[in-house]
Design a protein around this motif. Sequence first.
Motif, short mmCIF file in Angstrom:
data_model
loop_
_atom_site.label_atom_id
_atom_site.label_comp_id
_atom_site.label_asym_id
_atom_site.label_seq_id
_atom_site.Cartn_x
_atom_site.Cartn_y
_atom_site.Cartn_z
N ASN A 70 -40.37 -8.60 -13.13
CA ASN A 70 -40.77 -7.51 -14.02
C ASN A 70 -39.56 -6.65 -14.37
OD1 ASN A 70 -43.44 -8.34 -12.94
ND2 ASN A 70 -44.13 -6.56 -14.14
N ARG A 71 -39.52 -6.21 -15.61
CA ARG A 71 -38.33 -5.52 -16.12
C ARG A 71 -37.96 -4.30 -15.29
NH1 ARG A 71 -38.90 -3.74 -22.15
NH2 ARG A 71 -40.22 -2.16 -21.17
N ASP A 72 -38.94 -3.52 -14.86
CA ASP A 72 -38.64 -2.30 -14.11
C ASP A 72 -39.17 -2.39 -12.68
OD1 ASP A 72 -41.26 -2.29 -14.80
OD2 ASP A 72 -41.31 -0.27 -15.65
N PHE A 73 -39.13 -3.60 -12.11
CA PHE A 73 -39.67 -3.78 -10.76
C PHE A 73 -38.82 -3.07 -9.71
CE2 PHE A 73 -39.71 -5.77 -6.62
CZ PHE A 73 -41.06 -5.85 -6.34
N SER A 74 -39.51 -2.41 -8.80
CA SER A 74 -38.93 -1.95 -7.54
C SER A 74 -40.07 -1.86 -6.54
CB SER A 74 -38.24 -0.59 -7.69
OG SER A 74 -39.19 0.46 -7.82
N THR A 75 -39.75 -2.01 -5.28
CA THR A 75 -40.79 -1.94 -4.25
C THR A 75 -41.51 -0.60 -4.30
OG1 THR A 75 -39.49 -3.41 -2.83
CG2 THR A 75 -41.25 -2.14 -1.79
N GLN A 76 -40.74 0.48 -4.41
CA GLN A 76 -41.34 1.81 -4.42
C GLN A 76 -42.23 2.00 -5.63
OE1 GLN A 76 -41.32 3.87 -1.97
NE2 GLN A 76 -42.53 5.44 -3.03
N ALA A 77 -41.79 1.50 -6.79
CA ALA A 77 -42.59 1.66 -8.01
C ALA A 77 -43.91 0.91 -7.89
CB ALA A 77 -41.81 1.16 -9.22
N LEU A 78 -43.88 -0.28 -7.29
CA LEU A 78 -45.11 -1.05 -7.15
C LEU A 78 -46.05 -0.40 -6.13
CD1 LEU A 78 -46.83 -3.38 -7.96
CD2 LEU A 78 -45.48 -4.89 -6.48
N ILE A 79 -45.51 0.15 -5.06
CA ILE A 79 -46.33 0.86 -4.07
C ILE A 79 -47.01 2.06 -4.73
CG2 ILE A 79 -46.25 2.32 -2.02
CD1 ILE A 79 -44.19 0.41 -0.87
N LEU A 80 -46.25 2.80 -5.53
CA LEU A 80 -46.84 3.95 -6.23
C LEU A 80 -47.92 3.50 -7.20
CD1 LEU A 80 -43.64 6.09 -6.97
CD2 LEU A 80 -45.46 6.59 -5.31
N ALA A 81 -47.69 2.37 -7.86
CA ALA A 81 -48.71 1.85 -8.78
C ALA A 81 -49.98 1.47 -8.03
CB ALA A 81 -48.15 0.65 -9.54
N ILE A 82 -49.82 0.83 -6.88
CA ILE A 82 -50.99 0.45 -6.07
C ILE A 82 -51.73 1.69 -5.60
CG2 ILE A 82 -51.71 -0.62 -3.90
CD1 ILE A 82 -49.39 -2.61 -4.28
N ASP A 83 -51.00 2.67 -5.08
CA ASP A 83 -51.64 3.91 -4.61
C ASP A 83 -52.37 4.61 -5.75
OD1 ASP A 83 -50.68 3.41 -2.10
OD2 ASP A 83 -49.00 4.83 -2.23
N GLY A 84 -51.75 4.62 -6.92
CA GLY A 84 -52.40 5.26 -8.06
C GLY A 84 -53.67 4.54 -8.48
N LEU A 85 -53.64 3.21 -8.45
CA LEU A 85 -54.83 2.44 -8.79
C LEU A 85 -55.95 2.69 -7.80
CD1 LEU A 85 -53.50 -1.04 -9.96
CD2 LEU A 85 -54.81 0.61 -11.30
N MET A 86 -55.60 2.71 -6.50
CA MET A 86 -56.62 2.95 -5.48
C MET A 86 -57.25 4.33 -5.65
SD MET A 86 -56.72 0.14 -3.93
CE MET A 86 -55.72 -1.31 -3.60
N GLN A 87 -56.43 5.31 -5.99
CA GLN A 87 -56.95 6.66 -6.19
C GLN A 87 -57.86 6.71 -7.42
OE1 GLN A 87 -53.92 9.62 -6.76
NE2 GLN A 87 -55.37 11.31 -6.89
#
Length: 307
Positions: A70-87
């Motif tokens: 992914n163009r803007d992949f980072s572990t932290q960014a994906l974790i934040l995306a997952i947390d945001g989706l769960m919320q």
Amino acid sequence: MTSEPGPTQDDLGARILLVTGPSGAGRSTAINALEDLGFEVIDNLPLSLLPRLLDGPTSGPLALGLDVRNRDFSTQALILAIDGLMQRMGRGAQVLFLEADDDTLIRRYSETRRHHPLAPAAPPLVGIAAEKALLAPIRARADVLLDTSDLSPHDLRGEIERIFATGDGKVLGVSVQSFSYKRGLPRGLDMVFDCRFLRNPHWDAALRARDGRDGAVAAYVAEDERFAPFLEQIKALIDLVLPAHKLEGRAHLAIGFGCTGGRHRSVAMAERLAAGLAQDGWHVSKRHRELERGDGMQAGDTRGQNA
């Protein structure tokens, strides 16, 4: 990611599945299978565009393929995306993590003659190790962990269909597996039961070359006076926890039975439990790891295996 609460699964029947894992583990196959199941599929969506996607109209289940390319992949960014989706989505958001052992990933790269995206000028193992380190925190967040090491593309599609098919209204798939302790526990098991105390068909020359799917072998194991109460108590435990897992929104529960060789006692137990759960209406799949591998054994060739 917006912090405002959005529509939930209960409100709109929405369902968002993030599909990720190391390159070569089968993500593309899984994405294609989900598309055939009616998911709207978007592969390699830049994470920065995810909030805009979620703010748009939702007409059905959505599967998003994400990995290190992914163009803007980072572990932290994906974790934040997952947390945001769960919320935002609660139980309507899940993470499917596909993985495979190093030898399998190396073999797949060799077969396709592709370079690893994280190590294009180095041996694939270098990139595999780096990618697994990057994805380790994501793996820990997975709702469904699926090891594809022993799965063909056809088998993987079948597993995806069993776990995520929505036509019958069930959201919990149950996988019942057998294995040999000599080769270690399969990855991703949620519950494990040791069958090595049961009567062992290996010591009967007429049964040694058969496996636990054979009626005579299953009967031999069932003659152990401890078999019936063992199965009864396991079934009672599973009957207790499955509805609770379903209520919590789990998509998949993996149950393992192990014995010494993974051919007789564990197979017989897995077959019996799977049959009982299927009779109760659960969506059940079976895997017998050592039988799938073949062990290189033909009828009459035991080669010292102690099942």
